[in-house]
Design a protein around this motif. Structure first.
Motif: not given
Length: 189
Positions: A74, A77-78, A99
């Motif tokens: 996560k 992706v963020k 995310a």
């Protein structure tokens, strides 16, 4: 006999993820010398549950939640969303949820790809067992086709592959130019 813990965990994962007999589970591990009786003792002693995960989605959801670092996925992706210069403005709470969903999707993709690679390797091991003991050329040809297909899958199509002979000496173009016709003929024998 001491058994590698990783192998034991792999056997358990296959047993608890499928509705297979112990014998069928061990067929997925042809390189191991673990006996069915050993696995049956593990099942009883450690209370393994056959087909614990009723369907694939439920199994993946449980395993991913428990074993994968989804928080790390996560965050990756963020970080990409922060670096993205596409001008798409997303509220922070929506970005966080997005995310997480993308991280989970990428984790599933990686799991699927790894599983396919494992299956390819298992098929090669199985076909090699048959090809080594084969009495007909069809079995050997099938194994050869599996090898070349796997090679192409992993490394892409290579037009010119020369079979490797570990006993052969490698010559440069200049050395080959200097050899006589008789010497070249000997090399081809």
């Amino acid at each position: 006999m001491a058994v590698d813990q990783t192998l034991k965990l792999e056997i358990r994962a296959v047993y608890e993820s499928n509705s297979l007999s112990v014998k069928k589970v061990l067929e997925r591990f042809p390189q191991s010398d673990v006996s069915p009786k050993t696995v049956e003792s593990w099942v009883k002693k450690e209370k393994w549950i056959k087909n614990r995960f009723v369907n694939e989605k439920e199994a993946i959801d449980k395993l991913v939640e428990q074993t994968l670092p989804l928080a790390d996925a996560k965050e990756v992706v963020k970080a990409k969303l922060v670096d993205d210069k596409d001008g798409n403005i997303m509220p922070p709470e929506e970005k966080d949820q997005y995310a997480g969903l993308v991280g989970r999707e990428l984790a599933y993709k990686v799991l699927h790809q790894n599983q396919l690679q494992v299956m390819m390797a298992e098929n090669l091991v199985r076909s090699e067992r048959y090809a080594v003991n084969a009495r007909n050329i069809g079995t050997v040809a099938t194994h050869h086709n599996l090898l070349t297909t796997t090679f192409k899958t992993l490394y892409g199509e290579i037009k010119h592959i020369t079979p490797y002979n570990p006993d052969a000496e490698i010559y440069t173009d200049e050395e080959l130019d200097d050899k006589t016709i008789e010497e070249l003929d000997k090399l081809l024998e």
